[in-house]
Design a protein around this motif. Structure first.
Motif, PDB file in Angstrom:
ATOM      1  N   GLY A 187      46.027  42.459  49.472  1.00  0.00           N
ATOM      2  CA  GLY A 187      46.804  43.551  48.904  1.00  0.00           C
ATOM      3  C   GLY A 187      46.556  43.666  47.409  1.00  0.00           C
ATOM      4  N   GLU A 188      47.642  43.679  46.629  1.00  0.00           N
ATOM      5  CA  GLU A 188      47.509  43.749  45.176  1.00  0.00           C
ATOM      6  C   GLU A 188      47.219  42.358  44.600  1.00  0.00           C
ATOM      7  OE1 GLU A 188      47.570  46.493  43.534  1.00  0.00           O
ATOM      8  OE2 GLU A 188      48.770  47.945  44.676  1.00  0.00           O
ATOM      9  N   ASN A 189      46.471  42.343  43.495  1.00  0.00           N
ATOM     10  CA  ASN A 189      46.307  41.152  42.654  1.00  0.00           C
ATOM     11  C   ASN A 189      45.700  39.970  43.411  1.00  0.00           C
ATOM     12  OD1 ASN A 189      46.552  40.114  40.054  1.00  0.00           O
ATOM     13  ND2 ASN A 189      48.592  39.286  40.396  1.00  0.00           N
ATOM     14  N   PHE A 190      44.697  40.254  44.250  1.00  0.00           N
ATOM     15  CA  PHE A 190      44.048  39.180  45.017  1.00  0.00           C
ATOM     16  C   PHE A 190      43.371  38.206  44.048  1.00  0.00           C
ATOM     17  CE2 PHE A 190      40.836  37.010  47.418  1.00  0.00           C
ATOM     18  CZ  PHE A 190      41.381  36.860  48.691  1.00  0.00           C
ATOM     19  N   GLY A 191      43.558  36.910  44.299  1.00  0.00           N
ATOM     20  CA  GLY A 191      42.889  35.884  43.485  1.00  0.00           C
ATOM     21  C   GLY A 191      43.587  35.568  42.183  1.00  0.00           C
ATOM     22  N   MET A 192      44.889  35.833  42.129  1.00  0.00           N
ATOM     23  CA  MET A 192      45.594  35.561  40.870  1.00  0.00           C
ATOM     24  C   MET A 192      45.704  34.057  40.647  1.00  0.00           C
ATOM     25  SD  MET A 192      49.658  35.955  41.428  1.00  0.00           S
ATOM     26  CE  MET A 192      50.542  34.946  42.616  1.00  0.00           C
ATOM     27  N   GLY A 193      45.842  33.688  39.373  1.00  0.00           N
ATOM     28  CA  GLY A 193      46.055  32.291  39.040  1.00  0.00           C
ATOM     29  C   GLY A 193      44.927  31.700  38.242  1.00  0.00           C
ATOM     30  N   SER A 194      44.395  30.617  38.771  1.00  0.00           N
ATOM     31  CA  SER A 194      43.444  29.777  38.043  1.00  0.00           C
ATOM     32  C   SER A 194      42.097  30.469  37.829  1.00  0.00           C
ATOM     33  CB  SER A 194      43.247  28.501  38.863  1.00  0.00           C
ATOM     34  OG  SER A 194      42.116  27.784  38.455  1.00  0.00           O
ATOM     35  N   SER A 195      41.299  29.906  36.902  1.00  0.00           N
ATOM     36  CA  SER A 195      39.941  30.406  36.691  1.00  0.00           C
ATOM     37  C   SER A 195      38.942  29.719  37.616  1.00  0.00           C
ATOM     38  CB  SER A 195      39.519  30.172  35.238  1.00  0.00           C
ATOM     39  OG  SER A 195      39.437  28.780  34.984  1.00  0.00           O
ATOM     40  N   ARG A 196      39.421  28.779  38.441  1.00  0.00           N
ATOM     41  CA  ARG A 196      38.504  28.000  39.292  1.00  0.00           C
ATOM     42  C   ARG A 196      37.689  28.928  40.180  1.00  0.00           C
ATOM     43  NH1 ARG A 196      43.503  25.184  42.532  1.00  0.00           N
ATOM     44  NH2 ARG A 196      44.069  24.792  40.373  1.00  0.00           N
ATOM     45  N   GLU A 197      36.358  28.891  39.992  1.00  0.00           N
ATOM     46  CA  GLU A 197      35.544  29.805  40.789  1.00  0.00           C
ATOM     47  C   GLU A 197      35.339  29.275  42.196  1.00  0.00           C
ATOM     48  OE1 GLU A 197      31.968  30.530  38.699  1.00  0.00           O
ATOM     49  OE2 GLU A 197      31.076  28.586  39.129  1.00  0.00           O
ATOM     50  N   GLN A 198      35.793  28.051  42.447  1.00  0.00           N
ATOM     51  CA  GLN A 198      35.753  27.539  43.827  1.00  0.00           C
ATOM     52  C   GLN A 198      36.586  28.416  44.754  1.00  0.00           C
ATOM     53  OE1 GLN A 198      36.059  25.664  41.086  1.00  0.00           O
ATOM     54  NE2 GLN A 198      35.181  23.632  41.346  1.00  0.00           N
ATOM     55  N   ALA A 199      37.524  29.192  44.210  1.00  0.00           N
ATOM     56  CA  ALA A 199      38.297  30.118  45.037  1.00  0.00           C
ATOM     57  C   ALA A 199      37.366  31.119  45.711  1.00  0.00           C
ATOM     58  CB  ALA A 199      39.340  30.845  44.184  1.00  0.00           C
ATOM     59  N   ALA A 200      36.395  31.620  44.953  1.00  0.00           N
ATOM     60  CA  ALA A 200      35.395  32.529  45.528  1.00  0.00           C
ATOM     61  C   ALA A 200      34.315  31.753  46.277  1.00  0.00           C
ATOM     62  CB  ALA A 200      34.764  33.376  44.425  1.00  0.00           C
ATOM     63  N   LEU A 201      33.948  30.612  45.711  1.00  0.00           N
ATOM     64  CA  LEU A 201      32.876  29.806  46.310  1.00  0.00           C
ATOM     65  C   LEU A 201      33.243  29.325  47.718  1.00  0.00           C
ATOM     66  CD1 LEU A 201      30.193  29.144  45.026  1.00  0.00           C
ATOM     67  CD2 LEU A 201      31.159  27.019  44.138  1.00  0.00           C
ATOM     68  N   ALA A 202      34.531  28.994  47.918  1.00  0.00           N
ATOM     69  CA  ALA A 202      34.977  28.535  49.235  1.00  0.00           C
ATOM     70  C   ALA A 202      34.796  29.650  50.266  1.00  0.00           C
ATOM     71  CB  ALA A 202      36.435  28.093  49.175  1.00  0.00           C
ATOM     72  N   LEU A 203      35.110  30.892  49.869  1.00  0.00           N
ATOM     73  CA  LEU A 203      34.922  32.024  50.785  1.00  0.00           C
ATOM     74  C   LEU A 203      33.442  32.209  51.102  1.00  0.00           C
ATOM     75  CD1 LEU A 203      37.450  34.578  49.204  1.00  0.00           C
ATOM     76  CD2 LEU A 203      37.757  33.244  51.305  1.00  0.00           C
ATOM     77  N   ILE A 204      32.589  32.080  50.081  1.00  0.00           N
ATOM     78  CA  ILE A 204      31.146  32.207  50.291  1.00  0.00           C
ATOM     79  C   ILE A 204      30.657  31.097  51.222  1.00  0.00           C
ATOM     80  CG2 ILE A 204      28.889  32.031  49.152  1.00  0.00           C
ATOM     81  CD1 ILE A 204      30.268  33.302  46.653  1.00  0.00           C
ATOM     82  N   GLU A 205      31.143  29.884  50.992  1.00  0.00           N
ATOM     83  CA  GLU A 205      30.750  28.731  51.819  1.00  0.00           C
ATOM     84  C   GLU A 205      31.076  28.980  53.295  1.00  0.00           C
ATOM     85  OE1 GLU A 205      29.162  25.984  51.035  1.00  0.00           O
ATOM     86  OE2 GLU A 205      29.439  24.950  52.962  1.00  0.00           O
ATOM     87  N   ALA A 240      42.867  40.053  40.605  1.00  0.00           N
ATOM     88  CA  ALA A 240      43.068  39.388  39.323  1.00  0.00           C
ATOM     89  C   ALA A 240      41.720  39.336  38.618  1.00  0.00           C
ATOM     90  CB  ALA A 240      43.602  37.982  39.542  1.00  0.00           C
ATOM     91  N   ARG A 241      41.751  39.540  37.297  1.00  0.00           N
ATOM     92  CA  ARG A 241      40.493  39.801  36.602  1.00  0.00           C
ATOM     93  C   ARG A 241      39.502  38.640  36.646  1.00  0.00           C
ATOM     94  NH1 ARG A 241      40.516  37.114  31.955  1.00  0.00           N
ATOM     95  NH2 ARG A 241      38.461  37.968  31.506  1.00  0.00           N
ATOM     96  N   ILE A 242      39.980  37.387  36.563  1.00  0.00           N
ATOM     97  CA  ILE A 242      39.013  36.280  36.538  1.00  0.00           C
ATOM     98  C   ILE A 242      38.380  36.114  37.918  1.00  0.00           C
ATOM     99  CG2 ILE A 242      38.623  33.834  36.056  1.00  0.00           C
ATOM    100  CD1 ILE A 242      40.961  33.853  34.165  1.00  0.00           C
ATOM    101  N   PHE A 243      39.189  36.256  38.987  1.00  0.00           N
ATOM    102  CA  PHE A 243      38.621  36.149  40.338  1.00  0.00           C
ATOM    103  C   PHE A 243      37.562  37.228  40.545  1.00  0.00           C
ATOM    104  CE2 PHE A 243      38.173  37.230  44.758  1.00  0.00           C
ATOM    105  CZ  PHE A 243      38.025  35.995  45.368  1.00  0.00           C
ATOM    106  N   TYR A 244      37.857  38.444  40.087  1.00  0.00           N
ATOM    107  CA  TYR A 244      36.914  39.561  40.249  1.00  0.00           C
ATOM    108  C   TYR A 244      35.565  39.202  39.634  1.00  0.00           C
ATOM    109  CZ  TYR A 244      35.123  44.379  39.907  1.00  0.00           C
ATOM    110  OH  TYR A 244      34.357  45.515  40.017  1.00  0.00           O
ATOM    111  N   ARG A 245      35.605  38.708  38.401  1.00  0.00           N
ATOM    112  CA  ARG A 245      34.351  38.373  37.716  1.00  0.00           C
ATOM    113  C   ARG A 245      33.668  37.190  38.391  1.00  0.00           C
ATOM    114  NH1 ARG A 245      34.237  40.322  31.719  1.00  0.00           N
ATOM    115  NH2 ARG A 245      32.346  39.063  31.668  1.00  0.00           N
ATOM    116  N   ASN A 246      34.458  36.168  38.763  1.00  0.00           N
ATOM    117  CA  ASN A 246      33.870  34.991  39.407  1.00  0.00           C
ATOM    118  C   ASN A 246      33.137  35.377  40.685  1.00  0.00           C
ATOM    119  OD1 ASN A 246      34.798  33.202  37.490  1.00  0.00           O
ATOM    120  ND2 ASN A 246      36.568  32.524  38.676  1.00  0.00           N
ATOM    121  N   ALA A 247      33.798  36.194  41.514  1.00  0.00           N
ATOM    122  CA  ALA A 247      33.203  36.572  42.797  1.00  0.00           C
ATOM    123  C   ALA A 247      31.888  37.322  42.573  1.00  0.00           C
ATOM    124  CB  ALA A 247      34.188  37.426  43.597  1.00  0.00           C
TER     125      ALA A 247
END
Lengths: 166, 423
Positions: A58-76, A88-95
């Protein structure tokens, strides 16, 4: 980018980085960490998600930490894209930096868990084959499309640096 | 222009910028910690075949896995120490405290700088009039390789605070109030600027709480225009020549939105599980029994935070069956709190001291929670499972409110327990 299809995993607003990449597993290799991705809100996800599947938030997916493992885990786990009303802006850039397309799409409410989706990141389209509908997403800026086409920031930089040396 | 636009324009080498433009900025300073730093960027730089663009502009601080508790965390710290040496980085603060507190404490920040930090709470640097944003590790590798980063110029939202805080209230109550009123995505892709007399009256460690938790409001940055309070802190920290200068939003600058709050009528705030935006007046949660009270993290265990806890805990005891854990935000905080008698007040009340680091706030160190346990914490985030088991419950409150809950054994209004200021 993909012409493949995958199934939708649908979640609500404010899916945070602590549920995507739980702190307790952050010191482990990403293959291990990924087994716990979304465990706190959907314990069956990591075991059942298949390559090519799509996570819908929904809104604000990936809010919180800058840990790019949040995106990396999905890729894995083979997730092909994330579609959400906002990120969330950091998740967007990380992904994007890791080559995982993320699409901002206002009209995702109709997507049901398990729907078969086809994602076209270049054109910013989500085709819902289960419901026979096509959703138009916000266009991805050109400089990011070029980066995703290269596979993410590192391959993009590799290309640029090689170009500089040539 | 707004303060944010002036800061970005300077870093982009432009006379002016407008919201929505995508610009490339030169990075004045890059800060990393042991979790998202060397262990992640080392293989990336090796893949690119490049070194750090300017080792004098990089600061590394170990705070996530300190002190090591097992072979994995020891290996992460070992790699960090070796990489810093190999990369020729002099500014390495090893086990000296949490990066967002150590960075200004050691004089690395000044108004006008464009800074990236490998942590979401990097917004803390905005308290010093620096444009400081949080980024991920791949992004950091790009910065280390090139010294540059692209950003979209953010529009500014002004968060104005009128009046004056009453006794037993703090910046944490202010920012939780904003989380409750505005939600956690109000600042997404935007610059937040805190202003008004109640903000100007705060000391720097309290201003850092507002800037820090700009992250919880979704902000790209959380800025406070520098003033005499800022410059006095920077002089003490040995930050080198700093000026408030023109680092403020022009009166005619275009602001996207303004939200005003009254500090004078603010009640102590408590955020219920599992989100800071579940904040409400303390009375809404009064009576909730707790197992643990935690005073820690970049936002909640600076010297001012320990002073607040001490004003409640002086001459009192932690309730039977409740544990109070205190993890000072930096070694310097510990030294100062020891020197002024604050630590003795906390430990005599039954508080247990933990190492300076991110610790239980990030679910990493000592003090994590079991299934079904309830904690009240002075930290920034209470997402499900962040501080331990997914079935644990974390409430957020100010150090006053956390200390009062430790004494009462349940959540309560701290204003009935205030004693003289500790220091």
């Amino acid at each position: 980018m993909s012409t493949e299809t995958g199934h939708a995993w649908v979640y609500g607003d404010n899916v945070d980085t602590d549920v995507l990449a739980p702190g307790a597993y952050m010191k482990l290799p990403v293959e291990e960490l990924a087994k716990h991705c979304l465990e706190a809100i959907d314990p069956g996800f990591a075991g059942a998600v298949r390559p090519g599947d799509v996570v819908v938030g929904g809104e604000n997916f990936g809010m919180g930490s800058s840990r790019e493992q949040a995106a990396l885990a999905l890729i894995e786990l083979g997730v092909a894209a994330v579609v959400a009303k906002s990120f969330a802006r950091i998740f967007y850039r990380n992904a994007m930096n890791l080559g995982l397309p993320v699409l901002v799409c206002a009209e995702i409410d109709g997507i049901a868990r398990g729907d078969e989706l086809r994602i076209d990141a270049q054109r910013g389209r989500v085709e819902n084959l289960s419901q026979g509908s096509v959703l138009q997403c916000e266009p991805i800026p050109d400089h990011l499309l070029a980066m995703i086409a290269d596979g993410g920031l590192l391959p993009h930089l590799e290309k640029k640096l090689a170009g500089g040396r040539a | 222009m707004t303060l944010a636009e002036k800061l970005v324009a300077r870093a982009a080498g432009r006379d002016s910028v407008r919201p929505g433009e995508i610009v490339t900025c030169r990075v004045d300073l890059a800060m990393m910690h042991d979790s998202g730093g060397p262990r992640r960027v080392k293989p990336m730089l090796e893949r690119l075949g490049v070194g750090v663009w300017d080792p004098a502009k990089v600061v590394v601080i170990s705070d996530h896995y300190v002190p090591a508790v097992d072979a994995e965390s020891a290996a992460i710290l070992d790699l960090t120490r070796k990489w810093v040496q190999d990369a020729g980085i002099d500014a390495f603060h090893d086990m000296q405290g949490i990066c967002h507190v150590v960075l200004p404490e050691r004089g690395h920040l000044r108004p006008g700088l464009f800074v990236v930090g490998g942590d979401s709470h990097s917004t803390t640097g905005g308290a010093f009039g620096a444009f400081m944003i949080g980024i991920g590790s791949t992004e950091m590798a790009g910065v280390l390789a090139t010294g540059e980063i692209w950003i979209r110029v953010p529009p500014t939202i002004r968060l104005g605070w009128l009046g004056r805080l009453g006794p037993g209230l703090s910046a944490k109550d202010m920012v939780l109030k904003m989380c409750g009123a505005l939600g956690m995505s109000v600042g997404n892709y935007k610059a937040l600027e805190y202003a008004g007399p109640a903000v100007a009256a705060l000391d720097m460690t309290e201003r850092m709480v507002l800037a820090n938790m700009a992250a919880e409001l979704g902000g790209k940055v959380g800025l406070i225009a520098p003033d005499e309070t800022t410059l006095a802190y920077l002089r003490d920290a040995g930050a080198g020549p700093a000026e408030a200068g023109d680092w403020q939003t022009d009166p005619e600058a275009e602001i996207e939105a303004t939200h005003d709050f009254d500090a004078g009528t603010l009640e102590p705030q408590v955020a219920a599980p599992h989100s800071p935006e579940n904040a409400a007046d303390v009375d809404a949660h009064a009576g909730v029994a707790i197992d643990q009270a935690y005073i820690g993290a970049c936002t909640g265990a600076k010297l001012s935070d320990l002073h607040m806890a001490a004003t409640v805990l002086r001459g009192r005891r932690v309730a039977p069956g409740v544990r109070l854990l205190v993890a000072p935000a930096s070694t310097r905080t510990t030294q100062q709190a020891a020197a002024d008698g604050t630590l003795a007040v906390l430990t005599e009340a039954g508080g247990i001291l933990l190492p300076s680091g991110c610790g239980a706030c990030a679910g990493l160190g000592a003090g994590v929670l079991a299934e079904g346990e309830v904690c009240i914490s002075s930290t920034a985030r209470n997402f499900q499972g962040r501080m331990g088991h997914a079935g644990s419950q974390v409430y957020l409150g100010s150090p006053y409110t956390v200390a009062a809950a430790a004494v009462a054994g349940r959540i309560t209004d701290p204003r009935g327990m205030l004693t003289e200021q500790a220091a």
